[in-house]
Design a protein around this motif. Structure first.
Motif, PDB file in Angstrom:
ATOM      1  N   ILE A  73       0.790  -1.355  -0.103  1.00  0.00           N
ATOM      2  CA  ILE A  73       0.167  -0.284   0.264  1.00  0.00           C
ATOM      3  C   ILE A  73       1.294   1.619  -0.341  1.00  0.00           C
ATOM      4  O   ILE A  73       0.728   2.771  -0.765  1.00  0.00           O
ATOM      5  CB  ILE A  73      -0.869  -0.011   1.357  1.00  0.00           C
ATOM      6  N   ILE A  74       1.711   0.866   0.757  1.00  0.00           N
ATOM      7  CA  ILE A  74       2.732   2.325   1.229  1.00  0.00           C
ATOM      8  C   ILE A  74       2.944   3.006  -0.982  1.00  0.00           C
ATOM      9  O   ILE A  74       3.714   4.086  -0.875  1.00  0.00           O
ATOM     10  CB  ILE A  74       4.117   2.100   1.543  1.00  0.00           C
ATOM     11  N   PHE A  75       3.867   1.799  -1.231  1.00  0.00           N
ATOM     12  CA  PHE A  75       3.609   2.225  -3.189  1.00  0.00           C
ATOM     13  C   PHE A  75       2.836   2.576  -3.697  1.00  0.00           C
ATOM     14  O   PHE A  75       3.129   3.512  -4.621  1.00  0.00           O
ATOM     15  CB  PHE A  75       4.070   1.266  -3.645  1.00  0.00           C
ATOM     16  N   LEU A  76       1.679   2.570  -3.301  1.00  0.00           N
ATOM     17  CA  LEU A  76       0.681   3.264  -4.225  1.00  0.00           C
ATOM     18  C   LEU A  76       0.383   4.419  -4.687  1.00  0.00           C
ATOM     19  O   LEU A  76       0.538   4.971  -6.139  1.00  0.00           O
ATOM     20  CB  LEU A  76      -0.973   3.348  -3.846  1.00  0.00           C
ATOM     21  N   THR A 136      -6.489  22.086   3.309  1.00  0.00           N
ATOM     22  CA  THR A 136      -6.580  20.832   2.456  1.00  0.00           C
ATOM     23  C   THR A 136      -4.998  20.707   1.875  1.00  0.00           C
ATOM     24  O   THR A 136      -4.813  18.944   1.242  1.00  0.00           O
ATOM     25  CB  THR A 136      -7.689  21.247   1.882  1.00  0.00           C
ATOM     26  N   ILE A 137      -4.299  21.290   1.828  1.00  0.00           N
ATOM     27  CA  ILE A 137      -3.077  21.780   0.593  1.00  0.00           C
ATOM     28  C   ILE A 137      -2.314  20.761   1.576  1.00  0.00           C
ATOM     29  O   ILE A 137      -1.550  19.642   0.990  1.00  0.00           O
ATOM     30  CB  ILE A 137      -2.753  22.776   0.305  1.00  0.00           C
ATOM     31  N   LEU A 138      -2.138  20.939   2.411  1.00  0.00           N
ATOM     32  CA  LEU A 138      -1.410  20.110   3.858  1.00  0.00           C
ATOM     33  C   LEU A 138      -1.603  18.909   4.153  1.00  0.00           C
ATOM     34  O   LEU A 138      -1.070  18.399   3.983  1.00  0.00           O
ATOM     35  CB  LEU A 138      -1.332  21.190   5.253  1.00  0.00           C
ATOM     36  N   ILE A 139      -2.678  18.588   3.827  1.00  0.00           N
ATOM     37  CA  ILE A 139      -3.090  16.848   3.759  1.00  0.00           C
ATOM     38  C   ILE A 139      -3.130  16.835   2.839  1.00  0.00           C
ATOM     39  O   ILE A 139      -2.426  15.300   2.389  1.00  0.00           O
ATOM     40  CB  ILE A 139      -4.478  17.351   4.580  1.00  0.00           C
ATOM     41  N   ALA A 140      -3.172  17.132   1.396  1.00  0.00           N
ATOM     42  CA  ALA A 140      -2.968  16.366   0.771  1.00  0.00           C
ATOM     43  C   ALA A 140      -1.382  16.092   0.283  1.00  0.00           C
ATOM     44  O   ALA A 140      -0.770  15.335   0.162  1.00  0.00           O
ATOM     45  CB  ALA A 140      -3.246  17.269  -0.606  1.00  0.00           C
ATOM     46  N   HIS A 141      -0.269  16.806   0.978  1.00  0.00           N
ATOM     47  CA  HIS A 141       1.090  17.065   0.696  1.00  0.00           C
ATOM     48  C   HIS A 141       1.315  16.219   1.936  1.00  0.00           C
ATOM     49  O   HIS A 141       2.559  15.453   1.415  1.00  0.00           O
ATOM     50  CB  HIS A 141       1.733  18.294   0.915  1.00  0.00           C
ATOM     51  N   ILE A 142       0.960  16.251   3.066  1.00  0.00           N
ATOM     52  CA  ILE A 142       1.689  14.835   3.554  1.00  0.00           C
ATOM     53  C   ILE A 142       1.703  13.275   2.937  1.00  0.00           C
ATOM     54  O   ILE A 142       1.872  12.629   3.228  1.00  0.00           O
ATOM     55  CB  ILE A 142       1.043  14.993   4.873  1.00  0.00           C
ATOM     56  N   MET A 143      -0.034  13.428   2.833  1.00  0.00           N
ATOM     57  CA  MET A 143      -0.145  12.081   2.555  1.00  0.00           C
ATOM     58  C   MET A 143       0.726  11.677   0.876  1.00  0.00           C
ATOM     59  O   MET A 143       1.022  10.480   1.882  1.00  0.00           O
ATOM     60  CB  MET A 143      -1.036  12.302   1.484  1.00  0.00           C
ATOM     61  N   PHE A 144       1.288  12.444   0.545  1.00  0.00           N
ATOM     62  CA  PHE A 144       1.977  11.964  -1.163  1.00  0.00           C
ATOM     63  C   PHE A 144       3.385  11.659  -0.468  1.00  0.00           C
ATOM     64  O   PHE A 144       4.092  10.917  -0.689  1.00  0.00           O
ATOM     65  CB  PHE A 144       1.298  12.223  -2.301  1.00  0.00           C
ATOM     66  N   CYS A 145       4.007  12.962   0.687  1.00  0.00           N
ATOM     67  CA  CYS A 145       5.069  12.494   0.899  1.00  0.00           C
ATOM     68  C   CYS A 145       5.590  11.305   1.815  1.00  0.00           C
ATOM     69  O   CYS A 145       6.827  11.421   2.100  1.00  0.00           O
ATOM     70  CB  CYS A 145       5.381  14.170   1.545  1.00  0.00           C
ATOM     71  N   LEU A 146       4.409  10.695   2.565  1.00  0.00           N
ATOM     72  CA  LEU A 146       4.520   9.863   3.297  1.00  0.00           C
ATOM     73  C   LEU A 146       5.209   8.582   2.915  1.00  0.00           C
ATOM     74  O   LEU A 146       6.207   7.975   3.349  1.00  0.00           O
ATOM     75  CB  LEU A 146       2.958   9.292   4.051  1.00  0.00           C
ATOM     76  N   SER A 147       4.579   8.538   1.827  1.00  0.00           N
ATOM     77  CA  SER A 147       5.241   7.030   0.698  1.00  0.00           C
ATOM     78  C   SER A 147       6.837   7.777   0.858  1.00  0.00           C
ATOM     79  O   SER A 147       8.111   6.455   0.955  1.00  0.00           O
ATOM     80  CB  SER A 147       4.646   6.771  -0.744  1.00  0.00           C
ATOM     81  N   PHE A 148       7.083   8.734   0.188  1.00  0.00           N
ATOM     82  CA  PHE A 148       8.854   8.531   0.366  1.00  0.00           C
ATOM     83  C   PHE A 148       9.427   8.710   1.323  1.00  0.00           C
ATOM     84  O   PHE A 148      10.616   8.284   0.821  1.00  0.00           O
ATOM     85  CB  PHE A 148       9.074  10.010  -0.686  1.00  0.00           C
ATOM     86  N   VAL A 149       8.961   9.369   2.632  1.00  0.00           N
ATOM     87  CA  VAL A 149       9.659   9.216   3.928  1.00  0.00           C
ATOM     88  C   VAL A 149       9.529   7.584   3.733  1.00  0.00           C
ATOM     89  O   VAL A 149      10.723   7.187   4.342  1.00  0.00           O
ATOM     90  CB  VAL A 149       9.473   9.958   4.670  1.00  0.00           C
ATOM     91  N   ILE A 150       9.041   6.612   4.181  1.00  0.00           N
ATOM     92  CA  ILE A 150       9.239   5.261   4.349  1.00  0.00           C
ATOM     93  C   ILE A 150       9.883   4.952   3.556  1.00  0.00           C
ATOM     94  O   ILE A 150      10.651   4.350   4.121  1.00  0.00           O
ATOM     95  CB  ILE A 150       7.649   5.268   4.120  1.00  0.00           C
ATOM     96  N   VAL A 151      10.146   5.144   2.160  1.00  0.00           N
ATOM     97  CA  VAL A 151      10.181   3.526   1.771  1.00  0.00           C
ATOM     98  C   VAL A 151      12.061   4.532   1.883  1.00  0.00           C
ATOM     99  O   VAL A 151      13.467   3.610   1.679  1.00  0.00           O
ATOM    100  CB  VAL A 151      10.100   4.032  -0.019  1.00  0.00           C
ATOM    101  N   THR A 152      12.370   5.903   2.039  1.00  0.00           N
ATOM    102  CA  THR A 152      14.263   6.152   2.139  1.00  0.00           C
ATOM    103  C   THR A 152      14.336   6.169   3.115  1.00  0.00           C
ATOM    104  O   THR A 152      15.813   5.132   3.134  1.00  0.00           O
ATOM    105  CB  THR A 152      13.987   7.925   2.127  1.00  0.00           C
TER     106      THR A 152
END
Length: 275
Positions: A112-115, A145-161
């Protein structure tokens, strides 16, 4: 024949280096153009990307910037900073949980993280917009709403890194610390965390860049708010102001400075350990 063989050998030895230099030149030519245009006085011509005359007006007189540009830059910086802080914190905790613990659904969580990373931005942006509208925030789109959206897509990159950094750690270092009577907390803060910190910092820098640069997801969830990429897109219809190049150059220089400081610190630490 000997000369031909030497030439072939030299080309074989330097082929990778030559290709690497060509790639670097190809990459940095647009950046060089942006830096050059940040010192361009285009007031006498409608062609903003034709160098007219050298000037520092755009750098040292922010009051002359295009209307609304300073506000859009400040909004993008605030959103990027908050999104980076939250995504880095949550992503680091999630990465530790996924690497160090075994639990039901762990494989599904990794998938799911990669989605968000694999999904097109238009799909993710429209999905988030539908979520906000269905939750009753359709008329309140803006900063949050912009902040929530940015956290959502940044989260995956942080986890993978951070996961990649954790997976490469030598477990013997932590075991050695425990053998020397260090507690779990001491082992974490004095051994594990310093080793993982470069990965966390790299993830944070990546998150900030992605958030500051995003346009598609932001445009769908911004409402009346205007971030810097949205300002550039709107200004492009009339002619991009030269101050846009100033912001781009400044961000590039700041990134280079951070990398140089991090590399200098790493080399000093390596020399200290070698002694």
């Amino acid at each position: 024949m000997n000369g031909l063989r030497r030439a072939k050998r030299w080309m074989g030895d330097h082929l990778v280096l030559g290709l690497g230099l060509l790639v670097l030149v190809y990459t940095f030519v647009p950046i060089a153009v942006v830096v050059l245009m940040s010192f361009n006085d285009s007031s006498r011509s409608r062609n903003v990307y034709k160098f007219q005359e050298f000037t520092t007006e755009h750098w040292f007189h922010p009051g002359s910037w295009a209307p609304g540009m300073a506000d859009s830059v400040w909004l993008s910086i605030r959103i990027a900073l908050f999104a980076t802080a939250v995504a880095t914190l949550l992503g680091t905790l999630a990465a530790f949980a996924l690497v160090r613990h075994r639990f039901a659904g762990r494989s599904s969580a990794n998938l799911i993280i990669f989605l968000p990373m694999a999904s097109p931005e238009i799909v993710m942006g429209s999905s988030l917009l539908a979520l906000f509208v269905s939750a009753g925030f359709g008329g309140q789109l803006g900063f949050w709403t912009i902040l929530i959206a940015h956290i959502m897509f940044c989260l995956s990159f942080v986890i993978v890194t951070v996961k990649a950094r954790l997976s490469g750690l030598d477990a013997n270092l932590e075991q050695a610390a425990m053998d020397l009577y260090a507690t779990e907390a001491q082992t974490f803060w004095r051994v594990t965390f310093p080793l993982v910190l470069p990965g966390i910092v790299g993830a944070a820098l990546l998150s900030f860049s992605l958030s500051f640069d995003d346009f598609i997801i932001t445009n769908l969830n911004a409402g009346q708010s205007v971030t810097f990429p949205m300002f550039v897109w709107g200004a492009n219809q009339r002619g991009v102001p030269m101050e846009v190049n100033v912001i781009g150059t400044a961000m590039f220089l700041i990134s280079i400075a951070i990398v140089l400081v991090a590399e200098t610190t790493r080399r000093r630490q390596a020399k200290a350990l070698a002694r």
